[in-house]
Write an enzyme that holds these catalytic residues in place. Structure first.
Site, PDB file in Angstrom:
ATOM      1  N   CYS A 134       0.904  -1.351  -0.225  1.00  0.00           N
ATOM      2  CA  CYS A 134       0.076  -0.083  -0.098  1.00  0.00           C
ATOM      3  C   CYS A 134       0.675   1.212   0.128  1.00  0.00           C
ATOM      4  O   CYS A 134       0.518   2.073  -0.796  1.00  0.00           O
ATOM      5  CB  CYS A 134      -0.988   0.019   1.160  1.00  0.00           C
ATOM      6  SG  CYS A 134      -1.750   1.448   1.634  1.00  0.00           S
ATOM      7  N   CYS A 161       4.637  21.234  10.534  1.00  0.00           N
ATOM      8  CA  CYS A 161       4.505  19.631  10.251  1.00  0.00           C
ATOM      9  C   CYS A 161       5.799  19.347   9.697  1.00  0.00           C
ATOM     10  O   CYS A 161       5.878  18.278   8.716  1.00  0.00           O
ATOM     11  CB  CYS A 161       3.342  19.340   9.174  1.00  0.00           C
ATOM     12  SG  CYS A 161       3.420  20.785   7.942  1.00  0.00           S
TER      13      CYS A 161
END
Ligand code: SAH
Length: 458
Positions: free
Chosen positions: A84, A414
């Site tokens: 994935c 972030c």
């Protein structure tokens, strides 16, 4: 000039010790000073590798065998983890992830920002680091005549069918499964990206963790969507907490999920959720943090670092939908928020009203332009909070902070690399970084958020 031979050759097999972990989650080994990146290898491990690619300054290698495993190595719980690509460090225990993130922040702040000898606290993680995401955006296609939906295989646009995602709320998994089943039962076609045919492009599911409310968004290629009544009835029957079913139309050939037109098929236009005591209205396209539990942890820390008494004027730059602004407004005299996306500011204003908060002003624009303008108007904040995107703050904005001279700057970040760069700039302008708190908003990924606080050094 003769070409210096590299210390390793392509296809060579080597035994190495892994020294570090990159911010992408790959192991790092050194062979006579030459750096090799080894995906899926962990610090402290002794491994056998095969060199797959050599560049001038660094190379890549494949992990063949683990001769001595890290005590933090675990079996990844997700059966599709390796295919994935959505998670990068499921093979590392959660405790190991939190330690690795703290170390990464320490290293980057020192290397890029020259910041050391200050507390960089242990990463604040989740007690239960699974099923934390409140939003699923699942691409829909077809395989062998069946509607499928899941994730894109790494580096391709091939959809791999998926039934559950362990970091996603169970209800979101259920919604996707129900929509796929209904589509298959009634012959609603999945989208064919190559031919630009078919109906259903994406299913987006959103869940309010505090309220329990659920929104289902069906993104379609055109206006046409057959069997609406069956869709609505069966979604409602299977998932009683659904409050909103909407259709979004995206007729373009594009990777962007949403189109411009959204219509309510059934129920409300918005669902609601809370972060702390603040209520948020969330529409199909609203930005809203995907991990609400850790968002509260992050913003509580920002609020604590702001040390507000109720008398302060505060600026919240890059304010998005005003989450931090509304948090701060409960404890400040006045808050000014600025954000570049007009829809986000419309949400911020709506959310202020929804919570009866009136001591905030929101402006649309580039923070680096609006802040100097505010400065010219005579606005002198006591505290400035910034929460910029990954590329960090614009220099003009940092310069304006130095001109405005707030007592305290709270930097929510972030990206540790741009945080380090910007802290260095502010330190050169007379501020001192007091402490940094890493917060894990995205368990099993390599992302890490930080809150730093700076004070005027005099
Ligand atoms: N604190 C916000 C999220 C911040 S994410 C919240 O809780 O919702 C960073 C935000 O900065 C995004 O909303 C992005 O649209 C905005 N942004 C990016 N560049 C900007 C700029 N130059 N000026 C103002 N906002 C900007």
């Amino acid at each position: 000039m003769t070409k210096q031979p590299l210390p390793v050759q392509k296809n060579e097999q080597l035994q190495v010790e892994i020294e570090d972990l990159t911010h992408e989650g790959a192991g790092v080994a050194k062979v006579n000073g030459y750096t090799l990146f080894v995906p899926k290898a962990l610090p402290g491990e002794h491994v056998t590798i095969k060199v797959t690619k050599t560049n001038k300054g660094y190379g890549f290698a494949r992990l063949l065998e683990i001769n001595e495993a890290s005590p933090h190595r675990i079996e990844p719980p997700c059966p599709i983890y390796n295919r994935c690509g959505g998670c990068q460090v499921q093979h590392l225990s959660y405790e190991g992830q939190l330690l690795a993130k703290q170390k990464q922040v320490k290293d980057v702040l020192e290397r890029i920002g020259g910041i050391k000898d200050i507390p960089i606290h242990p990463t604040l993680g989740m007690d239960e680091p699974w099923r934390y995401r409140n939003k699923a955006q699942v691409p829909i296609g077809e395989e062998g005549g069946l509607v499928i939906g899941g994730f894109y295989q790494e580096r391709s646009h091939q959809i791999i069918d998926m039934d559950e995602c362990l970091i996603q709320h169970e209800d979101n998994d259920k919604i996707v499964a129900v929509v796929k089943r209904i589509a298959n039962n009634y012959g609603i076609r999945g989208y064919d990206e190559e031919k630009h045919r078919g109906t259903l492009r994406h299913v987006v599911a959103r869940k309010g963790y505090k309220t329990g409310e659920i929104m289902v968004v069906l993104v379609t290629r055109g206006q046409e969507l057959s069997h609406k009544k069956q869709l609505i009835d069966e979604i409602q029957a299977e998932i009683p907490d659904v409050k909103s079913i909407v259709q979004n139309i995206n007729p373009k050939r594009t990777n962007v999920i949403f189109g411009d037109q959204t219509t309510v098929l059934w129920g409300e236009e918005y669902i609601h959720d809370y972060i702390g005591d603040i209520k948020f209205a969330i529409s199909a396209r609203s930005f809203y943090q995907v991990n609400p539990e850790q968002t509260k942890v992050l913003y509580d820390k920002a609020l604590e670092y702001a040390e507000l008494s109720g008398k302060e004027t505060v600026i919240d730059a890059y304010c998005g939908i005003g989450t931090i602004s509304l948090f701060l407004a409960q404890r400040a005299k006045h808050v000014y928020g600025v954000e570049i996306v007009p829809d986000a500011i419309a949400d911020a204003k709506r959310n202020a009203e929804l919570n009866g908060i009136s001591n905030v002003d929101f402006a649309v624009g580039e923070a680096e332009k609006v802040m100097p303008w505010w400065y010219a108007q005579g606005i002198r904040p006591d505290v400035i909070v910034v929460d910029p995107p990954r590329k960090g703050c614009d220099e003009a904005l940092l310069e304006t902070i130095l001109n405005m001279k707030p007592k305290r700057v709270v930097y929510v970040s972030c990206n540790p690399a741009t945080l380090a760069r910007d802290l260095k700039y502010l330190e050169q302008g007379g501020y001192k970084t007091k402490e940094v708190q890493p917060v894990d908003m995205f368990p099993h990924s390599t992302h890490i958020e930080n809150v730093a606080v700076l004070e005027m050094n005099n």
